[in-house]
Design a protein around this motif. Sequence first.
Motif, PDB file in Angstrom:
ATOM      1  N   ARG A 106       0.687  -1.226   0.082  1.00 17.77           N
ATOM      2  CA  ARG A 106      -0.184  -0.057   0.032  1.00 17.77           C
ATOM      3  C   ARG A 106       0.952   1.138  -0.057  1.00 17.77           C
ATOM      4  O   ARG A 106       0.690   2.326  -0.860  1.00 17.77           O
ATOM      5  CB  ARG A 106      -0.839   0.115   1.287  1.00 17.77           C
ATOM      6  N   LYS A 109       2.072   1.714  -3.430  1.00 19.53           N
ATOM      7  CA  LYS A 109       1.429   2.248  -4.448  1.00 19.53           C
ATOM      8  C   LYS A 109       0.879   3.880  -4.423  1.00 19.53           C
ATOM      9  O   LYS A 109       1.030   4.434  -5.200  1.00 19.53           O
ATOM     10  CB  LYS A 109       0.079   1.491  -4.285  1.00 19.53           C
ATOM     11  N   GLU A 110       0.798   4.080  -2.957  1.00 18.12           N
ATOM     12  CA  GLU A 110       0.654   5.377  -2.504  1.00 18.12           C
ATOM     13  C   GLU A 110       1.722   6.550  -2.988  1.00 18.12           C
ATOM     14  O   GLU A 110       1.326   7.453  -3.702  1.00 18.12           O
ATOM     15  CB  GLU A 110       0.348   5.803  -1.110  1.00 18.12           C
ATOM     16  N   ALA A 112       3.909   5.505  -5.327  1.00 18.79           N
ATOM     17  CA  ALA A 112       3.804   5.873  -6.892  1.00 18.79           C
ATOM     18  C   ALA A 112       2.760   6.589  -7.516  1.00 18.79           C
ATOM     19  O   ALA A 112       3.030   7.557  -8.661  1.00 18.79           O
ATOM     20  CB  ALA A 112       3.667   4.530  -7.553  1.00 18.79           C
ATOM     21  N   ASP A 113       1.650   6.529  -6.870  1.00 21.45           N
ATOM     22  CA  ASP A 113       0.454   7.521  -7.095  1.00 21.45           C
ATOM     23  C   ASP A 113       0.909   9.038  -6.889  1.00 21.45           C
ATOM     24  O   ASP A 113       0.601   9.935  -7.775  1.00 21.45           O
ATOM     25  CB  ASP A 113      -0.770   7.262  -6.451  1.00 21.45           C
ATOM     26  N   PHE A 114       1.508   9.436  -5.865  1.00 22.47           N
ATOM     27  CA  PHE A 114       1.924  10.544  -5.502  1.00 22.47           C
ATOM     28  C   PHE A 114       3.115  11.023  -6.635  1.00 22.47           C
ATOM     29  O   PHE A 114       2.757  12.108  -7.011  1.00 22.47           O
ATOM     30  CB  PHE A 114       2.470  10.643  -4.266  1.00 22.47           C
ATOM     31  N   GLU A 116       3.350  10.095  -9.697  1.00 23.85           N
ATOM     32  CA  GLU A 116       2.627  10.400 -10.853  1.00 23.85           C
ATOM     33  C   GLU A 116       1.651  11.649 -11.028  1.00 23.85           C
ATOM     34  O   GLU A 116       1.907  12.517 -11.920  1.00 23.85           O
ATOM     35  CB  GLU A 116       1.671   9.073 -11.176  1.00 23.85           C
ATOM     36  N   GLN A 117       1.191  11.797  -9.691  1.00 24.67           N
ATOM     37  CA  GLN A 117       0.160  13.083  -9.749  1.00 24.67           C
ATOM     38  C   GLN A 117       1.011  14.414  -9.778  1.00 24.67           C
ATOM     39  O   GLN A 117       0.483  15.309 -10.411  1.00 24.67           O
ATOM     40  CB  GLN A 117      -0.486  12.798  -8.418  1.00 24.67           C
ATOM     41  N   THR A 133       6.672  -4.097  -7.769  1.00 28.19           N
ATOM     42  CA  THR A 133       5.339  -3.869  -8.388  1.00 28.19           C
ATOM     43  C   THR A 133       4.750  -5.286  -8.116  1.00 28.19           C
ATOM     44  O   THR A 133       5.539  -6.419  -8.262  1.00 28.19           O
ATOM     45  CB  THR A 133       5.499  -3.605  -9.892  1.00 28.19           C
TER      46      THR A 133
END
Length: 237
Positions: A106, A109-110, A112-114, A116-117, A133
């Motif tokens: 988790r 993922k968080e 990686a999302d941060f 990317e954003q 991954t």
Amino acid sequence: MHLQNTHNTMESNAAMDATSPASRDVRQFHDLITCRLCRGYMIDPTTVDYCYHTYCRSCILKHLLRAVYCPECKASGGKEINELNLKSDDTLRSLIYKLVPGLYQRECKELADFKEQHDLVDEQTTDEPEFFTTTELISLSLEYHPAMLHQCGPGEVPPTIYLQCAAGLPVELLKRFLCSKYNIETDNGLVEVEVTYKDEVLPTNFTLMDVAYCYNWSRESPMAFCYRILLYDNKKR
């Protein structure tokens, strides 16, 4: 392979289970692995070298923007601290990931999302990625547990199995694979298949990613699992 029923097997199994991740109740360690600032599980645990209080790294850094004392020492007139007094606690971080399966994924993922954003690019130039991954392939081996080889007759020692599986694969599926290989029904209460790593019985909800991080696995060699097949006189309750 010939399997024998033995009470010694069950006793050794109980001894191993006593130290396995599955036997630990995370609630017993709640105060030790929870950040006093955000009240969540510590992310990148960081210890103040003066008083040995530990917090999430981001939490204590934010705190130091508005204060110069350890949050738990301020009331008692603690020593002033700064970033130089903060030390990462890798041992505690590994323990937290071990006690809370899935937390590591988790966080990855968080992060990686941060990135990317916010269109961030890693400055690291290492040959290997910092995080796994869920779809990344991991090489692994499954060897019949050496302590159980006395069950095998001459020429009956099972060969080591080599596989490549996605990092998100749960241990439960490795157990199902072994049950299928040895024609064992998964709901058979008289036979149990256990998968171990470094002589610890793995929880079925652990993934290969959990194992890689908790046990500091290196990509230089296959992830070496052992398995054992236990027989019981009566169905397990």
